[in-house]
Design a protein around this motif. Structure first.
Motif, PDB file in Angstrom:
ATOM      1  N   MET A   1      26.359  24.490  40.314  1.00 43.10           N
ATOM      2  CA  MET A   1      27.479  24.980  40.909  1.00 43.10           C
ATOM      3  C   MET A   1      27.217  25.291  42.651  1.00 43.10           C
ATOM      4  O   MET A   1      26.269  25.940  42.692  1.00 43.10           O
ATOM      5  CB  MET A   1      27.939  26.282  40.173  1.00 43.10           C
ATOM      6  N   SER A   2      28.230  24.687  43.203  1.00 41.56           N
ATOM      7  CA  SER A   2      27.765  25.124  44.773  1.00 41.56           C
ATOM      8  C   SER A   2      28.418  26.603  45.082  1.00 41.56           C
ATOM      9  O   SER A   2      28.957  27.157  44.164  1.00 41.56           O
ATOM     10  CB  SER A   2      28.513  24.085  45.510  1.00 41.56           C
ATOM     11  N   ILE A   3      27.847  26.963  46.152  1.00 39.12           N
ATOM     12  CA  ILE A   3      28.280  28.346  46.653  1.00 39.12           C
ATOM     13  C   ILE A   3      29.892  28.205  46.738  1.00 39.12           C
ATOM     14  O   ILE A   3      30.509  29.422  46.479  1.00 39.12           O
ATOM     15  CB  ILE A   3      27.636  28.674  47.912  1.00 39.12           C
ATOM     16  N   LYS A   4      30.349  27.478  47.236  1.00 39.65           N
ATOM     17  CA  LYS A   4      31.563  27.427  47.291  1.00 39.65           C
ATOM     18  C   LYS A   4      32.492  27.693  46.290  1.00 39.65           C
ATOM     19  O   LYS A   4      33.485  28.213  46.043  1.00 39.65           O
ATOM     20  CB  LYS A   4      32.202  26.047  48.100  1.00 39.65           C
ATOM     21  N   ASP A   5      32.079  26.874  45.214  1.00 39.32           N
ATOM     22  CA  ASP A   5      32.638  27.013  43.782  1.00 39.32           C
ATOM     23  C   ASP A   5      32.327  28.251  43.154  1.00 39.32           C
ATOM     24  O   ASP A   5      33.426  28.781  42.085  1.00 39.32           O
ATOM     25  CB  ASP A   5      32.018  25.879  42.640  1.00 39.32           C
TER      26      ASP A   5
ATOM     27  N   VAL B   1      31.963  31.122  44.953  1.00 40.55           N
ATOM     28  CA  VAL B   1      32.918  32.122  45.721  1.00 40.55           C
ATOM     29  C   VAL B   1      34.446  32.098  45.543  1.00 40.55           C
ATOM     30  O   VAL B   1      35.073  33.191  45.684  1.00 40.55           O
ATOM     31  CB  VAL B   1      32.413  31.899  47.329  1.00 40.55           C
ATOM     32  N   ARG B   2      34.730  30.919  45.261  1.00 38.54           N
ATOM     33  CA  ARG B   2      36.215  30.609  45.083  1.00 38.54           C
ATOM     34  C   ARG B   2      37.101  31.518  44.318  1.00 38.54           C
ATOM     35  O   ARG B   2      37.911  32.313  44.681  1.00 38.54           O
ATOM     36  CB  ARG B   2      36.408  29.240  44.802  1.00 38.54           C
ATOM     37  N   PRO B   3      36.458  31.667  42.941  1.00 38.61           N
ATOM     38  CA  PRO B   3      37.131  32.807  42.066  1.00 38.61           C
ATOM     39  C   PRO B   3      37.061  34.229  42.418  1.00 38.61           C
ATOM     40  O   PRO B   3      37.854  34.901  41.963  1.00 38.61           O
ATOM     41  CB  PRO B   3      36.357  32.465  40.501  1.00 38.61           C
ATOM     42  N   VAL B   4      35.919  34.491  43.244  1.00 38.73           N
ATOM     43  CA  VAL B   4      35.972  35.845  43.626  1.00 38.73           C
ATOM     44  C   VAL B   4      37.002  36.179  44.544  1.00 38.73           C
ATOM     45  O   VAL B   4      37.558  37.128  44.335  1.00 38.73           O
ATOM     46  CB  VAL B   4      34.429  35.938  44.216  1.00 38.73           C
ATOM     47  N   VAL B   5      37.129  35.164  45.492  1.00 36.21           N
ATOM     48  CA  VAL B   5      38.100  35.351  46.621  1.00 36.21           C
ATOM     49  C   VAL B   5      39.616  35.481  45.992  1.00 36.21           C
ATOM     50  O   VAL B   5      40.523  36.323  46.374  1.00 36.21           O
ATOM     51  CB  VAL B   5      37.893  34.234  47.461  1.00 36.21           C
ATOM     52  N   ARG B   6      39.641  34.457  44.785  1.00 34.95           N
ATOM     53  CA  ARG B   6      41.081  34.381  44.419  1.00 34.95           C
ATOM     54  C   ARG B   6      41.374  35.782  43.572  1.00 34.95           C
ATOM     55  O   ARG B   6      42.437  36.248  43.568  1.00 34.95           O
ATOM     56  CB  ARG B   6      40.868  33.312  43.220  1.00 34.95           C
ATOM     57  N   ASP B   7      40.316  36.347  42.742  1.00 34.64           N
ATOM     58  CA  ASP B   7      40.474  37.606  42.200  1.00 34.64           C
ATOM     59  C   ASP B   7      40.644  38.780  43.009  1.00 34.64           C
ATOM     60  O   ASP B   7      41.616  39.570  42.783  1.00 34.64           O
ATOM     61  CB  ASP B   7      39.209  37.949  41.233  1.00 34.64           C
ATOM     62  N   ALA B   8      40.189  38.658  44.302  1.00 37.41           N
ATOM     63  CA  ALA B   8      40.312  39.955  45.270  1.00 37.41           C
ATOM     64  C   ALA B   8      41.915  39.629  45.853  1.00 37.41           C
ATOM     65  O   ALA B   8      42.466  40.681  45.956  1.00 37.41           O
ATOM     66  CB  ALA B   8      39.282  39.657  46.376  1.00 37.41           C
ATOM     67  N   ARG B   9      42.200  38.564  46.057  1.00 40.13           N
ATOM     68  CA  ARG B   9      43.597  38.190  46.665  1.00 40.13           C
ATOM     69  C   ARG B   9      44.599  38.693  45.750  1.00 40.13           C
ATOM     70  O   ARG B   9      45.711  39.086  45.944  1.00 40.13           O
ATOM     71  CB  ARG B   9      43.788  36.716  46.907  1.00 40.13           C
ATOM     72  N   ALA B  10      44.521  38.514  44.523  1.00 43.90           N
ATOM     73  CA  ALA B  10      45.390  38.861  43.339  1.00 43.90           C
ATOM     74  C   ALA B  10      45.392  40.280  43.204  1.00 43.90           C
ATOM     75  O   ALA B  10      46.437  40.766  42.707  1.00 43.90           O
ATOM     76  CB  ALA B  10      45.065  38.311  42.092  1.00 43.90           C
ATOM     77  N   THR B  11      44.163  41.083  43.319  1.00 40.76           N
ATOM     78  CA  THR B  11      44.265  42.652  43.583  1.00 40.76           C
ATOM     79  C   THR B  11      45.159  43.001  44.594  1.00 40.76           C
ATOM     80  O   THR B  11      45.868  44.054  44.535  1.00 40.76           O
ATOM     81  CB  THR B  11      42.661  43.119  43.511  1.00 40.76           C
ATOM     82  N   VAL B  12      44.905  42.440  45.987  1.00 37.18           N
ATOM     83  CA  VAL B  12      45.670  43.095  46.897  1.00 37.18           C
ATOM     84  C   VAL B  12      47.110  42.682  47.026  1.00 37.18           C
ATOM     85  O   VAL B  12      48.056  43.200  47.455  1.00 37.18           O
ATOM     86  CB  VAL B  12      44.787  42.609  48.145  1.00 37.18           C
ATOM     87  N   LEU B  13      47.183  41.248  46.591  1.00 38.65           N
ATOM     88  CA  LEU B  13      48.602  40.692  46.486  1.00 38.65           C
ATOM     89  C   LEU B  13      49.116  40.495  45.140  1.00 38.65           C
ATOM     90  O   LEU B  13      48.969  39.106  44.744  1.00 38.65           O
ATOM     91  CB  LEU B  13      48.927  39.774  47.616  1.00 38.65           C
ATOM     92  N   PRO B  14      49.160  41.291  44.089  1.00 37.05           N
ATOM     93  CA  PRO B  14      49.353  40.981  42.669  1.00 37.05           C
ATOM     94  C   PRO B  14      50.616  40.090  42.413  1.00 37.05           C
ATOM     95  O   PRO B  14      51.570  40.387  43.106  1.00 37.05           O
ATOM     96  CB  PRO B  14      49.335  42.283  42.069  1.00 37.05           C
ATOM     97  N   ASP B  15      50.574  39.574  41.264  1.00 37.43           N
ATOM     98  CA  ASP B  15      51.732  38.617  40.813  1.00 37.43           C
ATOM     99  C   ASP B  15      52.658  39.891  40.374  1.00 37.43           C
ATOM    100  O   ASP B  15      52.230  40.290  39.292  1.00 37.43           O
ATOM    101  CB  ASP B  15      51.101  37.833  39.528  1.00 37.43           C
TER     102      ASP B  15
END
Length: 250
Positions: free
Chosen positions: A1-5, A7-21
């Motif tokens: 798995m690449s670093i980008k792969d 990091v992507r879910p971590v960033v997505r999870d952080a974004r969903a915390t700050v801007l939740p559905d």
């Protein structure tokens, strides 16, 4: 798995915390809980640095400090630690009563708790800014009582709302979760972004609070905490009008 792969879910999870559905089970609560985590950092920085080796939010620390004081370690006060524990417990009792009385609507639980917490921290700021020196017993113990009550209410409310990995006070399990649930440990790496944000929020509050105590007005952390709490209280007032699924008790 690449670093980008990775990091992507971590960033997505952080974004969903700050801007939740809005349709999420916890709706708009996560960013509010993050703000309260910053408040914890600010207030504990003030209590430890300005009131002398006592926490008003981290009760594990006070239990340990009590042991240090009984053993005769310099710089620790058994009376101060016990006062903080008692005030926090009383605040948690109040927070628990609010949660049980308003449990049919999580937004109303949050709003009432924040009204009380804001009033207590604002009062503590006035005491710290305009009364006698902090080394005077009456001033010191008044501040410990006010802030302990406030953070006890906050902690009980966070417990009742039960937003995953956003307890606003305790980070031990949050840090454990990052490591124990990671892919390196054989887990799925879930909620790493949210957990990291919680740690950063506490760090940011502690950093700002410590800088203010050491290099500016020692009471400034309490003013900053009051401003944050006032904003959260206004936000929570709006949330009391919601009838979305997140408002239902867990």
């Amino acid at each position: 798995m690449s670093i980008k792969d990775a990091v992507r879910p971590v960033v997505r999870d952080a974004r969903a915390t700050v801007l939740p559905d809005p349709a999420d089970r916890h709706g708009p609560l996560p960013p509010v809980m993050l703000a309260l985590t910053v408040v914890t950092g600010l207030v504990d920085a003030y209590s430890y640095l300005a009131l002398g080796h006592v926490f008003v939010a981290n009760m594990t620390g006070n239990v340990v400090f009590s042991g240090f004081a009984v053993a005769g370690a310099a710089g620790f006060s058994l009376a101060a630690s016990l006062a903080a524990l008692a005030a926090f417990g009383a605040g948690a009792l109040v927070g628990g009563r609010i949660a049980h009385a308003r449990r049919a609507h999580r937004g109303r639980v949050l709003h009432l708790a924040l009204v009380l917490e804001t009033a207590l921290v604002l009062t503590a700021y006035v005491v710290a800014r305009y009364t006698g020196p902090l080394d005077a017993a009456g001033t010191r113990y008044s501040l410990i009582a006010l802030l302990g009550l406030a953070l006890g209410i906050q902690n009980a409310t966070a417990r009742a709302l039960a937003v995953p990995d956003l307890t606003t006070t305790v980070l031990t399990l949050t840090i454990t979760g990052i490591a124990a649930d990671s892919r390196a440990a054989g887990g799925r790496g879930g909620r790493t972004g949210r957990r990291a944000l919680s740690i950063l929020a506490m760090f940011a509050g502690a950093l700002a609070g410590a800088f203010a105590v050491r290099h500016s007005d020692p009471a400034l952390p309490l003013l900053l905490a009051t401003v944050l709490l006032a904003g959260c209280t206004l936000d929570a007032f709006v949330l009391t009008r919601s009838d979305a699924r997140w408002t239902d008790p867990l």
